[in-house]
Design a protein around this motif. Structure first.
Motif, PDB file in Angstrom:
ATOM      1  N   ILE A  13       0.844  -1.203   0.000  1.00 21.59           N
ATOM      2  CA  ILE A  13       0.000   0.000   0.000  1.00 21.59           C
ATOM      3  C   ILE A  13       0.875   1.247   0.000  1.00 21.59           C
ATOM      4  CG2 ILE A  13      -1.666   1.314   1.368  1.00 21.59           C
ATOM      5  CD1 ILE A  13      -2.817  -1.432   2.255  1.00 21.59           C
ATOM      6  N   GLN A  14       1.959   1.223   0.790  1.00 20.71           N
ATOM      7  CA  GLN A  14       2.873   2.366   0.830  1.00 20.71           C
ATOM      8  C   GLN A  14       3.440   2.681  -0.549  1.00 20.71           C
ATOM      9  OE1 GLN A  14       5.821   2.846   4.116  1.00 20.71           O
ATOM     10  NE2 GLN A  14       5.212   0.727   4.521  1.00 20.71           N
ATOM     11  N   LYS A  18       2.947   6.105  -2.640  1.00 17.68           N
ATOM     12  CA  LYS A  18       4.079   6.942  -3.050  1.00 17.68           C
ATOM     13  C   LYS A  18       4.091   7.174  -4.555  1.00 17.68           C
ATOM     14  CE  LYS A  18       8.020   6.920  -0.981  1.00 17.68           C
ATOM     15  NZ  LYS A  18       9.314   6.526  -0.434  1.00 17.68           N
ATOM     16  N   ARG A  19       3.651   6.180  -5.324  1.00 17.08           N
ATOM     17  CA  ARG A  19       3.560   6.375  -6.783  1.00 17.08           C
ATOM     18  C   ARG A  19       2.475   7.393  -7.118  1.00 17.08           C
ATOM     19  NH1 ARG A  19       5.280   0.868  -7.525  1.00 17.08           N
ATOM     20  NH2 ARG A  19       3.259   0.095  -6.876  1.00 17.08           N
ATOM     21  N   LYS A  20       1.349   7.297  -6.432  1.00 21.18           N
ATOM     22  CA  LYS A  20       0.221   8.195  -6.714  1.00 21.18           C
ATOM     23  C   LYS A  20       0.459   9.598  -6.157  1.00 21.18           C
ATOM     24  CE  LYS A  20      -4.751   8.356  -6.618  1.00 21.18           C
ATOM     25  NZ  LYS A  20      -5.747   7.543  -7.193  1.00 21.18           N
ATOM     26  N   TYR A  21       1.131   9.675  -5.004  1.00 20.35           N
ATOM     27  CA  TYR A  21       1.382  10.957  -4.337  1.00 20.35           C
ATOM     28  C   TYR A  21       2.877  11.069  -4.030  1.00 20.35           C
ATOM     29  CZ  TYR A  21      -3.652  10.824  -3.684  1.00 20.35           C
ATOM     30  OH  TYR A  21      -4.997  10.743  -3.888  1.00 20.35           O
ATOM     31  N   PRO A  22       3.677  11.505  -4.990  1.00 21.85           N
ATOM     32  CA  PRO A  22       5.139  11.547  -4.800  1.00 21.85           C
ATOM     33  C   PRO A  22       5.591  12.472  -3.669  1.00 21.85           C
ATOM     34  CG  PRO A  22       4.527  12.341  -7.000  1.00 21.85           C
ATOM     35  CD  PRO A  22       3.279  11.925  -6.311  1.00 21.85           C
ATOM     36  N   GLN A  23       4.728  13.360  -3.216  1.00 26.55           N
ATOM     37  CA  GLN A  23       5.103  14.255  -2.123  1.00 26.55           C
ATOM     38  C   GLN A  23       5.153  13.530  -0.777  1.00 26.55           C
ATOM     39  OE1 GLN A  23       2.106  14.296  -3.655  1.00 26.55           O
ATOM     40  NE2 GLN A  23       0.485  15.079  -2.349  1.00 26.55           N
ATOM     41  N   LEU A  24       4.627  12.313  -0.706  1.00 28.18           N
ATOM     42  CA  LEU A  24       4.673  11.557   0.535  1.00 28.18           C
ATOM     43  C   LEU A  24       6.085  11.032   0.782  1.00 28.18           C
ATOM     44  CD1 LEU A  24       1.395   9.452   0.316  1.00 28.18           C
ATOM     45  CD2 LEU A  24       1.842  11.430   1.781  1.00 28.18           C
ATOM     46  N   THR A  25       6.502  11.106   2.016  1.00 28.28           N
ATOM     47  CA  THR A  25       7.816  10.600   2.390  1.00 28.28           C
ATOM     48  C   THR A  25       7.651   9.269   3.125  1.00 28.28           C
ATOM     49  OG1 THR A  25       7.801  11.667   4.546  1.00 28.28           O
ATOM     50  CG2 THR A  25       8.660  12.970   2.685  1.00 28.28           C
ATOM     51  N   ASN A  26       8.762   8.589   3.319  1.00 25.60           N
ATOM     52  CA  ASN A  26       8.720   7.353   4.107  1.00 25.60           C
ATOM     53  C   ASN A  26       8.216   7.631   5.518  1.00 25.60           C
ATOM     54  OD1 ASN A  26       9.647   5.771   1.998  1.00 25.60           O
ATOM     55  ND2 ASN A  26      11.782   5.977   2.610  1.00 25.60           N
ATOM     56  N   ALA A  27       8.599   8.776   6.074  1.00 27.14           N
ATOM     57  CA  ALA A  27       8.151   9.147   7.415  1.00 27.14           C
ATOM     58  C   ALA A  27       6.634   9.339   7.458  1.00 27.14           C
ATOM     59  CB  ALA A  27       8.861  10.410   7.873  1.00 27.14           C
ATOM     60  N   ASP A  28       6.067   9.908   6.391  1.00 30.62           N
ATOM     61  CA  ASP A  28       4.611  10.101   6.337  1.00 30.62           C
ATOM     62  C   ASP A  28       3.879   8.767   6.370  1.00 30.62           C
ATOM     63  OD1 ASP A  28       4.829  12.898   6.058  1.00 30.62           O
ATOM     64  OD2 ASP A  28       4.910  12.744   3.866  1.00 30.62           O
ATOM     65  N   MET A  30       5.028   5.848   7.610  1.00 26.20           N
ATOM     66  CA  MET A  30       5.436   4.913   8.661  1.00 26.20           C
ATOM     67  C   MET A  30       4.274   4.712   9.625  1.00 26.20           C
ATOM     68  SD  MET A  30       8.621   5.136  11.303  1.00 26.20           S
ATOM     69  CE  MET A  30       9.743   5.442   9.945  1.00 26.20           C
ATOM     70  N   TRP A  31       3.924   3.454   9.830  1.00 21.10           N
ATOM     71  CA  TRP A  31       2.812   3.130  10.727  1.00 21.10           C
ATOM     72  C   TRP A  31       3.308   3.291  12.160  1.00 21.10           C
ATOM     73  CZ3 TRP A  31      -2.108   1.920   9.299  1.00 21.10           C
ATOM     74  CH2 TRP A  31      -2.970   1.553  10.332  1.00 21.10           C
TER      75      TRP A  31
END
Length: 61
Positions: A13-14, A18-28, A30-31
């Protein structure tokens, strides 16, 4: 609408998010929240979506 997904599928899902919303970071993505509701609320704000829109989008992944 309930968005149920297995936490074990979260990596997939992550990557889709990230493909759909490139502005998301790994930190965003992180569960690190106690509940799915808390996590979705924060993620929805970051993406400027309603929580319902976010749940619907994740359910379609």
């Amino acid at each position: 609408m309930s968005t149920d997904f297995d936490i074990n599928k979260w990596n997939s899902i992550q990557m889709d998010l990230k493909r759909k919303y490139p502005q998301l970071t790994n930190a965003d993505l992180m569960w690190r929240h106690e509940t799915k509701e808390d996590f979705f609320k924060i993620l929805a704000v970051k993406l400027k979506l309603s929580r319902r829109e976010l749940e619907k989008m994740i359910a379609s992944l």
